[in-house]
Design an enzyme around this catalytic site. Sequence first.
Site, PDB file in Angstrom:
ATOM      1  CG  ASN A  51      -1.843  -1.120   1.371  1.00 55.04           C
ATOM      2  OD1 ASN A  51      -2.172  -1.514   2.474  1.00 55.04           O
ATOM      3  ND2 ASN A  51      -2.300  -1.695   0.261  1.00 55.04           N
ATOM      4  CG  LEU A  52       3.622   1.272   3.087  1.00 52.20           C
ATOM      5  CD1 LEU A  52       4.862   1.045   3.942  1.00 52.20           C
ATOM      6  CD2 LEU A  52       2.568   2.046   3.864  1.00 52.20           C
ATOM      7  CD  GLN A  53       2.509   2.374  -5.962  1.00 47.96           C
ATOM      8  OE1 GLN A  53       1.498   2.052  -5.321  1.00 47.96           O
ATOM      9  NE2 GLN A  53       2.511   2.455  -7.273  1.00 47.96           N
ATOM     10  NE  ARG A  54      -2.415   1.633  -4.507  1.00 51.23           N
ATOM     11  CZ  ARG A  54      -1.877   0.525  -3.987  1.00 51.23           C
ATOM     12  NH1 ARG A  54      -0.578   0.427  -3.838  1.00 51.23           N
ATOM     13  NH2 ARG A  54      -2.651  -0.468  -3.620  1.00 51.23           N
ATOM     14  CB  CYS A  63      -4.892  -1.818  -7.994  1.00 51.91           C
ATOM     15  SG  CYS A  63      -5.869  -0.362  -8.425  1.00 51.91           S
ATOM     16  CB  CYS A  94       2.984  -8.994  12.805  1.00 50.57           C
ATOM     17  SG  CYS A  94       1.335  -8.581  13.402  1.00 50.57           S
TER      18      CYS A  94
END
Length: 380
Positions: free
Chosen positions: A76-79, A194, A347
């Site tokens: 998710n972190l790319q956008r 996506c 985690c």
Amino acid sequence: MNGGSSGAHLTREELARYARHLVLPEVGREGQERLKDARVLLVGAGGLGSPAALYLAAAGVGSLGIVDPDVVDVTNLQRQILHGTGGLGALKVDSARARLADINPHVRVGTGAVRLTSANALEIVAGYDVVVDGSDNFPTRYLVNDACVLTGRPNVYGSVYRWEGQLSVFAAADGPCYRCLFREPPPPGLIPNCAEAGVFGALPGVIGAAQAMETLKLLLGVGQPLVGRLQIFDALAYRWRELEIRRDPGCPVCGDEPTQTGLIDYEVFCGVEPEPAETEVVVGRVEPDEFAGVMAGDPCPFLLDVREPVEWQGMNLAHMGAVHVPMGQVPERVGEIPRDRPVVVYCHTGVRSLEVAKMLAEKGYEDVRNLEGGIVGVLG
């Protein structure tokens, strides 16, 4: 949406914060108070919801609601700029709430880690003035559209695909709805999601910010909103084009004689196969305050860290014998996890590790437990 005087009043700090708005004739103090009094629902805290939420909060919209059932994943972190590396594994709504509180503590943020469904959509949507649709699938888009039409709430629509974005305002007074443009969904599998097709990271920023702008215009009652117009953005050519959309008198939802007057099963409508019902797998749990005692047991549990490499490098429990196997690699490396010892999985906050613990239990591991609260609960 311009309904006259608002009941909200600006504090001295808010007057300073919104100074650049207050000098705009189209906003002024009255308009800013109207924004403070407004309620906006964001469906999704992902690529589109991230910039939309940031700008709506910064602009001073008084109440923001966010619904999203997902957790923050490294992909998710790319956008999805609401979230950061430190939030990996956390619920997106929790990550969003923390970020928006830092952006503007005067904004009330209500969140729900739930999926919008036919059972809850009308009740949720009816509590807001405007809905921002940041969803990424057809069943939710049709659901949001129909719920907005039935409750009389404008739907600020956006979508992104590879290098192309779309933007419009549906379900506004006398304007068309999403069904007027797309009466039926495309056949299942025709358009990749996506994850399969990709999306250029900065593109949701352009479309999501434009959704915020259209939302603010609606709330202020200024300018010319994108009602009856669909904007299409080609990021590769940096070119916008516009299509005129008219309300379809024969639309089954917003037409002159609607044939659908309630919400339906949108997975069936869109031809999406329902997920098969599964028996819930129950695994053991380890609370943070009992973690040290569990690890001192005999035999000593196998401690499994399923976070991403960047998280492991930042902090880890290697000094306690933790072994690092990222969540996505567990199925192919399951042979590295012993079956003759208890297994404790952790985690960042305990969300991803719970899924891995269930996976291991399904593969026959008899004593597998999840560290509640993750490494954060142990190290703080």
